[in-house]
Design a protein around this motif. Structure first.
Motif, PDB file in Angstrom:
ATOM      1  N   VAL A 712     -37.916   3.933  17.312  1.00  0.00           N
ATOM      2  CA  VAL A 712     -38.809   2.813  17.003  1.00  0.00           C
ATOM      3  C   VAL A 712     -38.388   1.626  17.858  1.00  0.00           C
ATOM      4  O   VAL A 712     -37.223   1.217  17.834  1.00  0.00           O
ATOM      5  CB  VAL A 712     -38.734   2.423  15.514  1.00  0.00           C
ATOM      6  CG1 VAL A 712     -39.706   1.292  15.218  1.00  0.00           C
ATOM      7  CG2 VAL A 712     -39.024   3.626  14.630  1.00  0.00           C
ATOM      8  N   ASP A 713     -39.327   1.086  18.619  1.00  0.00           N
ATOM      9  CA  ASP A 713     -39.038  -0.068  19.469  1.00  0.00           C
ATOM     10  C   ASP A 713     -40.056  -1.175  19.222  1.00  0.00           C
ATOM     11  O   ASP A 713     -41.259  -0.913  19.072  1.00  0.00           O
ATOM     12  CB  ASP A 713     -39.061   0.324  20.951  1.00  0.00           C
ATOM     13  CG  ASP A 713     -37.826   1.109  21.363  1.00  0.00           C
ATOM     14  OD1 ASP A 713     -36.717   0.561  21.211  1.00  0.00           O
ATOM     15  OD2 ASP A 713     -37.976   2.254  21.817  1.00  0.00           O
ATOM     16  N   PHE A 714     -39.562  -2.403  19.203  1.00  0.00           N
ATOM     17  CA  PHE A 714     -40.406  -3.584  19.024  1.00  0.00           C
ATOM     18  C   PHE A 714     -40.326  -4.449  20.284  1.00  0.00           C
ATOM     19  O   PHE A 714     -39.232  -4.805  20.734  1.00  0.00           O
ATOM     20  CB  PHE A 714     -39.939  -4.414  17.827  1.00  0.00           C
ATOM     21  CG  PHE A 714     -40.029  -3.699  16.510  1.00  0.00           C
ATOM     22  CD1 PHE A 714     -41.207  -3.694  15.789  1.00  0.00           C
ATOM     23  CD2 PHE A 714     -38.929  -3.022  15.987  1.00  0.00           C
ATOM     24  CE1 PHE A 714     -41.299  -3.039  14.568  1.00  0.00           C
ATOM     25  CE2 PHE A 714     -38.996  -2.372  14.779  1.00  0.00           C
ATOM     26  CZ  PHE A 714     -40.193  -2.373  14.059  1.00  0.00           C
ATOM     27  N   ALA A 715     -41.480  -4.764  20.850  1.00  0.00           N
ATOM     28  CA  ALA A 715     -41.551  -5.680  21.991  1.00  0.00           C
ATOM     29  C   ALA A 715     -41.790  -7.085  21.454  1.00  0.00           C
ATOM     30  O   ALA A 715     -42.896  -7.419  21.005  1.00  0.00           O
ATOM     31  CB  ALA A 715     -42.671  -5.273  22.941  1.00  0.00           C
ATOM     32  N   VAL A 716     -40.744  -7.908  21.483  1.00  0.00           N
ATOM     33  CA  VAL A 716     -40.768  -9.222  20.843  1.00  0.00           C
ATOM     34  C   VAL A 716     -40.912 -10.309  21.915  1.00  0.00           C
ATOM     35  O   VAL A 716     -40.033 -10.466  22.767  1.00  0.00           O
ATOM     36  CB  VAL A 716     -39.478  -9.468  20.034  1.00  0.00           C
ATOM     37  CG1 VAL A 716     -39.558 -10.809  19.298  1.00  0.00           C
ATOM     38  CG2 VAL A 716     -39.229  -8.325  19.065  1.00  0.00           C
ATOM     39  N   HIS A 717     -41.992 -11.041  21.851  1.00  0.00           N
ATOM     40  CA  HIS A 717     -42.157 -12.187  22.764  1.00  0.00           C
ATOM     41  C   HIS A 717     -41.446 -13.398  22.170  1.00  0.00           C
ATOM     42  O   HIS A 717     -41.362 -13.560  20.944  1.00  0.00           O
ATOM     43  CB  HIS A 717     -43.630 -12.493  22.986  1.00  0.00           C
ATOM     44  CG  HIS A 717     -43.882 -13.390  24.156  1.00  0.00           C
ATOM     45  ND1 HIS A 717     -43.739 -14.756  24.088  1.00  0.00           N
ATOM     46  CD2 HIS A 717     -44.241 -13.124  25.435  1.00  0.00           C
ATOM     47  CE1 HIS A 717     -44.012 -15.296  25.261  1.00  0.00           C
ATOM     48  NE2 HIS A 717     -44.325 -14.326  26.101  1.00  0.00           N
ATOM     49  N   ALA A 718     -40.956 -14.265  23.034  1.00  0.00           N
ATOM     50  CA  ALA A 718     -40.260 -15.466  22.569  1.00  0.00           C
ATOM     51  C   ALA A 718     -41.143 -16.333  21.683  1.00  0.00           C
ATOM     52  O   ALA A 718     -40.637 -17.122  20.872  1.00  0.00           O
ATOM     53  CB  ALA A 718     -39.757 -16.271  23.766  1.00  0.00           C
ATOM     54  N   ASP A 719     -42.466 -16.202  21.807  1.00  0.00           N
ATOM     55  CA  ASP A 719     -43.376 -16.979  20.961  1.00  0.00           C
ATOM     56  C   ASP A 719     -43.132 -16.732  19.481  1.00  0.00           C
ATOM     57  O   ASP A 719     -43.433 -17.591  18.643  1.00  0.00           O
ATOM     58  CB  ASP A 719     -44.829 -16.638  21.286  1.00  0.00           C
ATOM     59  CG  ASP A 719     -45.302 -17.235  22.601  1.00  0.00           C
ATOM     60  OD1 ASP A 719     -44.522 -17.965  23.244  1.00  0.00           O
ATOM     61  OD2 ASP A 719     -46.458 -16.966  22.991  1.00  0.00           O
ATOM     62  N   LEU A 720     -42.619 -15.543  19.140  1.00  0.00           N
ATOM     63  CA  LEU A 720     -42.377 -15.226  17.725  1.00  0.00           C
ATOM     64  C   LEU A 720     -41.263 -16.081  17.140  1.00  0.00           C
ATOM     65  O   LEU A 720     -41.111 -16.152  15.912  1.00  0.00           O
ATOM     66  CB  LEU A 720     -42.044 -13.746  17.563  1.00  0.00           C
ATOM     67  CG  LEU A 720     -43.211 -12.762  17.377  1.00  0.00           C
ATOM     68  CD1 LEU A 720     -43.951 -13.039  16.083  1.00  0.00           C
ATOM     69  CD2 LEU A 720     -44.162 -12.786  18.559  1.00  0.00           C
ATOM     70  N   ALA A 721     -40.487 -16.748  17.987  1.00  0.00           N
ATOM     71  CA  ALA A 721     -39.427 -17.646  17.512  1.00  0.00           C
ATOM     72  C   ALA A 721     -39.932 -19.074  17.336  1.00  0.00           C
ATOM     73  O   ALA A 721     -39.157 -19.962  16.958  1.00  0.00           O
ATOM     74  CB  ALA A 721     -38.257 -17.631  18.491  1.00  0.00           C
ATOM     75  N   ALA A 722     -41.207 -19.317  17.611  1.00  0.00           N
ATOM     76  CA  ALA A 722     -41.753 -20.677  17.542  1.00  0.00           C
ATOM     77  C   ALA A 722     -41.759 -21.201  16.108  1.00  0.00           C
ATOM     78  O   ALA A 722     -41.911 -20.453  15.143  1.00  0.00           O
ATOM     79  CB  ALA A 722     -43.163 -20.698  18.113  1.00  0.00           C
ATOM     80  N   TYR A 723     -41.605 -22.500  15.981  1.00  0.00           N
ATOM     81  CA  TYR A 723     -41.711 -23.166  14.688  1.00  0.00           C
ATOM     82  C   TYR A 723     -42.175 -24.606  14.924  1.00  0.00           C
ATOM     83  O   TYR A 723     -42.169 -25.104  16.054  1.00  0.00           O
ATOM     84  CB  TYR A 723     -40.380 -23.144  13.928  1.00  0.00           C
ATOM     85  CG  TYR A 723     -39.266 -23.913  14.600  1.00  0.00           C
ATOM     86  CD1 TYR A 723     -39.077 -25.278  14.330  1.00  0.00           C
ATOM     87  CD2 TYR A 723     -38.383 -23.296  15.478  1.00  0.00           C
ATOM     88  CE1 TYR A 723     -38.051 -25.996  14.936  1.00  0.00           C
ATOM     89  CE2 TYR A 723     -37.356 -23.997  16.081  1.00  0.00           C
ATOM     90  CZ  TYR A 723     -37.198 -25.356  15.805  1.00  0.00           C
ATOM     91  OH  TYR A 723     -36.190 -26.069  16.406  1.00  0.00           O
TER      92      TYR A 723
END
Length: 777
Positions: A712-723
């Motif tokens: 299982v692999d997740f492609a995580v963009h830095a946008d997901l760290a936005a707040y």
């Protein structure tokens, strides 16, 4: 168009189909002085027909004929032959008599399976469009903030990512059938003070931007939702129906939404009668129209003569009427209602109806049955059962489950042999059928008792209700305790009864002061456990209840959130072992009735500390769920490189506008097939504002046979760290992040360290909202 013709397109008329098929007729409801005259109401046109199937039990074939006949009358009554847009409730299925009743949204969240929810919504939409309905008032995208709220059963869960991804799938499914999806309730409804229905909301900028709004953003951008319903509540003194900042500045100017905004029922009138920000229906109309509400529902009170008078007096600019009318007519055009030669769909011929519209999924449309229309075909029941099975959450188990053919099973509790215990507040039998006690439910609903007897043919299954769901009647305790004492295992089926405004223990207007089991069910369970017989607790409920008093005392706990018409066989299948449980909690289960957590999204100070005597730690955390098999997680990697032993280890550097791939291998080391849900959580150790300790940013269900493994692999963009930062801008900033591959929000799991590098980025509504999950074949 004249002013009256334009305003006619901006309101609905609450009707009900006549059982004879002769037509629909106006109904009198709370905000109306009396039933309006039909001919007068449709003169010059009509915007919407409200709930022609969901107001009273009516055979769907007769209802479709009545609706088609009424549409022709509406077209004949206005110069432009414009039909009305017909809408219905469809939260847990098409809210019509004899239509399939699916599990409630809280169960959708428990399944962690957007693709299955999309298929369900496509089936619901096909049934609706088949009989002439154009718009569905779902999904609910309110994020659970306090489970004491009665409408918790209507929410998908306490996490905005889960709510957004599952809700967006519902939107795609419903609209694939040519039915407009309506996002509700925009916004803040679930964040009311003390979890009281329609109570004021005190929510800060970041809670609104980072918790409450994202599910709606997803559904608009990724789902293409074409309608939004405003909330009843006010946020910091501004009612949602009069909030231009939300309905226009955010929804339209920022997000680019081009569909219609419809009023929650009587919501415009409430600006005058409840919120007291308007002194008359005309003033309420002016506030709502200027804010961006296009359609008054369910019937006209403010957008009719009062609005026209306000325009003629100069109090309201006619351009605002034009703006709303254009949006309404454009949506009707997109639905095909303004096509040359359009006739009400479906065409009525003989004893049956025509095929479902071509836009519906092949094979999923409700086919004509012996009585005309079958809204509960086998394919729909099969999917309802699959969703019920995948959403059942095994919270605890000492090895008693699965039941391996005990000689005697005592099935006790008020929900053991009650068909209605499977259904939520917005099911037709609960929402409408309750007012027609002489009318059959319309669908077959096996109970847990009957289903377990069928599931365990070699066992003697006894039954005693013990007590009612609500109230203080303990007269049945003795029989229930005797049945448990004489059995090898006791299955205690407890929980809720759904209803409206105090007529149930869960549902709209059925808020609670604390999270103790309703009535005397806690005491009944205490008495059953005291017998010494292993007790398997089954909860059929619309919210989580505090179970800390029974920690380690029950043999097993199975949570099913109003699992729909096939919930009985689904629960029995899990108990027997025919089905391996795979649901995961979409909401935390509290330990004590008054110490419920502020959802798992709490910041560090929201957790247990030495400075408060109240411990909010949940008994079972968000994402928790057990199986009948064993899973092993191994080989965590970041961008293909192994994660070194020890935390955090060397951190992978990723630009603030880049992405990183994080994953692991999951293996089934147990004796039977099963499904594991890999959850990905983000932790931001240092930020400019207080952040949740963890928050979900991805998940994937993994089906595995015994001995099999999958990557299982997740492609995580830095946008997901936005707040949302201190100045109100949403930012991605450089710094360390921890990504946790975990089985729940409280599971340490496998941790990968990432370091964002580069400049601080300001992001907006065009940012990436989801994480791509890939499960190897």
């Amino acid at each position: 168009m004249t002013l009256e013709e334009k305003t006619a397109q901006l309101a609905g008329l609450w009707v009900g189909a006549d059982a004879s098929g002769e037509g629909v007729a106006p109904h009198q409801h709370d905000m109306a002085d009396g039933p309006p005259d039909w001919d007068r109401a449709i003169a010059g046109g009509l915007g919407q027909l409200t709930r022609p199937f969901g107001t009273a039990p009516v055979d769907p074939a007769m209802g479709a004929r009545a609706l088609a006949r009424s549409q022709r009358q509406i077209m004949a009554a206005n110069r432009f032959a414009i039909p009305a847009q017909a809408h219905e409730e469809c939260l847990a299925g098409f809210t019509a008599w004899t239509a399939t009743v699916y599990p409630v949204p809280l169960a959708w969240g428990a399944a962690f399976d957007p693709a299955l929810v999309e298929r369900m919504a496509a089936q619901i939409g096909a049934s609706m469009r088949h009989v002439g309905i154009h718009q569905g008032l779902a999904p609910v995208l309110d994020v659970t903030r306090d489970p004491r709220w009665g409408r918790t059963e209507e929410t998908i869960g306490e996490d905005p990512y889960l709510v957004g991804t599952v809700g967006t799938a519902y939107v795609r499914g419903l609209q694939s059938a040519g039915v407009v999806a309506t996002l509700k309730h925009f916004i803040g409804y679930s964040a009311s003070r003390a979890a009281r229905n329609l109570a004021p909301v005190s929510a800060g900028t970041r809670e609104i931007a980072d918790v409450l709004l994202p599910p709606f953003e997803m559904a608009v951008h990724a789902g293409g939702a074409t309608s939004v319903m405003h909330s009843y509540t006010d946020i910091d003194g501004v009612p949602a129906a009069a909030d231009r900042g939300l309905l226009t500045a955010v929804l339209r100017d920022t997000w680019g939404f081009t569909g219609t905004v419809v009023a929650d029922y009587f919501g415009i009138s409430f600006l005058e009668t409840l919120h007291r920000v308007a002194g008359s229906p005309g003033q309420a109309a002016a506030l709502a129209l200027e804010a961006g509400v296009d359609v008054e529902l369910p019937s006209v009170r403010c957008y009719g003569v009062p609005l026209a008078d306000a325009v003629r007096s100069g109090a309201v600019a006619e351009a605002l009427v034009d703006r709303a009318a254009r949006r309404v007519l454009l949506q009707k055009c997109e639905l095909g209602l303004l096509d040359p030669g359009w006739e009400p769909v479906p065409a009525v011929a003989g004893e049956g109806l025509g095929d479902a519209p071509a836009s519906g999924p092949p094979g999923d449309a409700a086919a004509p049955g012996p009585g005309g229309v079958d809204l509960d075909p086998a394919a729909h029941r099969d999917l309802a059962r699959t969703l019920a099975e995948r959403s059942a959450v095994l919270l605890a188990n000492d090895g008693t489950l699965p039941l391996s053919g005990p000689r005697t099973v005592a099935v006790v509790g008020p929900n053991a042999d009650t068909p209605g215990a499977m259904l939520g507040c917005y099911s037709f039998p609960g929402h409408v059928g309750a007012h027609h006690p002489g009318v059959p439910m319309g669908v077959e609903i096996p109970t847990v008792l009957s289903s377990l007897r069928a599931e365990l043919p070699g066992s003697r299954v006894t039954h005693a209700p013990g007590c009612p769901v609500a109230g203080d009647d303990t007269s049945g305790f003795a029989d229930a305790v005797a049945a448990a004492r004489d059995a090898e295992v006791c299955v205690a089926v407890l929980g809720d009864t759904a209803g409206l405004f105090g007529r149930g223990t869960s549902g709209e207007g059925c808020d609670v002061a604390d999270l103790r089991l309703p009535g005397v069910q806690h005491d009944l369970l205490d008495a059953l456990v005291a017998t010494g017989t292993p007790v398997v607790l089954v909860l059929l409920a619309g919210r989580p209840y505090a179970l800390g008093a029974f920690e380690g005392r029950t043999a097993a706990v199975l949570q099913a959130f109003f699992p729909g018409e096939e919930g009985g066989p689904a629960v029995a299948g899990v108990l027997s072992g025919r089905i391996s449980p795979s649901g995961r909690l979409p909401v935390s289960v509290p330990r004590v009735p008054g110490g419920q957590p502020s959802t798992y999204l709490g910041a560090p100070l929201a957790r247990r500390s030495d400075v408060s005597s109240v411990d909010p730690t949940p008994l079972f955390p968000f994402g928790h769920g057990l199986s009948y098999t064993r899973f092993t997680w191994s080989d965590p990697r970041v961008d293909g490189a192994p994660v070194p032993a020890g935390h955090p280890g060397p951190r992978r550097e990723v630009p603030t506008d880049g992405r990183v791939t994080v994953g692991c291998t999951v293996r089934n080391d147990g004796p039977r097939p099963g499904s594991e849900t890999v959850q990905l959580y983000l932790e931001d150790p240092v930020a400019r504002v207080v952040r949740p300790v963890r928050r979900l940013i991805g998940y994937a269900r993994v089906e595995l046979d015994p001995g099999a493994e999958r990557r299982v692999d997740f492609a995580v963009h830095a946008d997901l760290a936005a707040y949302t930062g201190p100045d109100g801008r949403r930012i991605v900033e450089p710094g360390d992040l921890d990504l946790h591959l975990a089985a729940s929000s409280a599971d340490p799991g496998l941790t990968a360290g990432v370091r964002l590098v580069g400049a601080v980025r300001t992001v907006d509504h065009t940012r990436r909202l989801t994480t791509e999950a890939a499960v190897a074949p």
